[in-house]
Design a protein around this motif. Sequence first.
Motif, PDB file in Angstrom:
ATOM      1  N   SER A  25       0.825  -1.209   0.000  1.00 58.83           N
ATOM      2  CA  SER A  25       0.000   0.000   0.000  1.00 58.83           C
ATOM      3  C   SER A  25       0.860   1.260   0.000  1.00 58.83           C
ATOM      4  N   THR A  26       0.319   2.309  -0.602  1.00 54.06           N
ATOM      5  CA  THR A  26       0.999   3.598  -0.605  1.00 54.06           C
ATOM      6  C   THR A  26       0.607   4.371   0.651  1.00 54.06           C
ATOM      7  N   THR A  51      -2.483  -3.923  -3.919  1.00 52.51           N
ATOM      8  CA  THR A  51      -1.724  -4.290  -5.101  1.00 52.51           C
ATOM      9  C   THR A  51      -2.352  -3.565  -6.280  1.00 52.51           C
ATOM     10  N   THR A  52      -1.558  -3.277  -7.257  1.00 54.67           N
ATOM     11  CA  THR A  52      -2.063  -2.634  -8.464  1.00 54.67           C
ATOM     12  C   THR A  52      -2.232  -3.704  -9.528  1.00 54.67           C
ATOM     13  N   ILE A  53      -3.418  -3.770 -10.077  1.00 56.93           N
ATOM     14  CA  ILE A  53      -3.721  -4.744 -11.124  1.00 56.93           C
ATOM     15  C   ILE A  53      -4.061  -3.955 -12.379  1.00 56.93           C
ATOM     16  N   HIS A  59     -12.386  -7.978 -15.563  1.00 57.59           N
ATOM     17  CA  HIS A  59     -11.420  -9.074 -15.702  1.00 57.59           C
ATOM     18  C   HIS A  59     -10.918  -9.566 -14.343  1.00 57.59           C
ATOM     19  N   VAL A  60     -10.973  -8.707 -13.345  1.00 53.87           N
ATOM     20  CA  VAL A  60     -10.477  -9.058 -12.009  1.00 53.87           C
ATOM     21  C   VAL A  60     -11.549  -9.774 -11.187  1.00 53.87           C
ATOM     22  N   TRP A  61     -12.785  -9.329 -11.296  1.00 54.96           N
ATOM     23  CA  TRP A  61     -13.866  -9.857 -10.460  1.00 54.96           C
ATOM     24  C   TRP A  61     -14.003 -11.373 -10.499  1.00 54.96           C
ATOM     25  N   PRO A  62     -13.949 -12.028 -11.674  1.00 58.06           N
ATOM     26  CA  PRO A  62     -14.088 -13.497 -11.670  1.00 58.06           C
ATOM     27  C   PRO A  62     -13.025 -14.198 -10.821  1.00 58.06           C
TER      28      PRO A  62
END
Length: 100
Positions: A25-26, A51-53, A59-62
């Motif tokens: 985290s920042t 985290t940065t995705i 695309h991330v939710w599944p």
Amino acid sequence: MLVAGAALTGVGYVALQRLGRSFGSTSAERHRLLPGDELCPEPQIVTTHATTIHAPPSHVWPWLVQLGWGRGQWYTARWVDRLLFPANGPSAETLRPELQ
């Protein structure tokens, strides 16, 4: 020598505590209000991991849907799974329709 060892142990403990509560985290992320913060106005300990995705939410939710023990697992490094959760299988490397 004993004092130096104790000091080094203390520094290591503080460093691990900070890393364990703020990994990825920042500073801005650690200091902003997040959903649910109002439920505990005076927490004793605050943990903010991030985290940065580089992908859209669709695309991330599944991947998040299948997260969890006995499902797609935790997406941790395999060595972490083996060390801390030896009974767990490896994290999913593909989307599993039955977990959606």
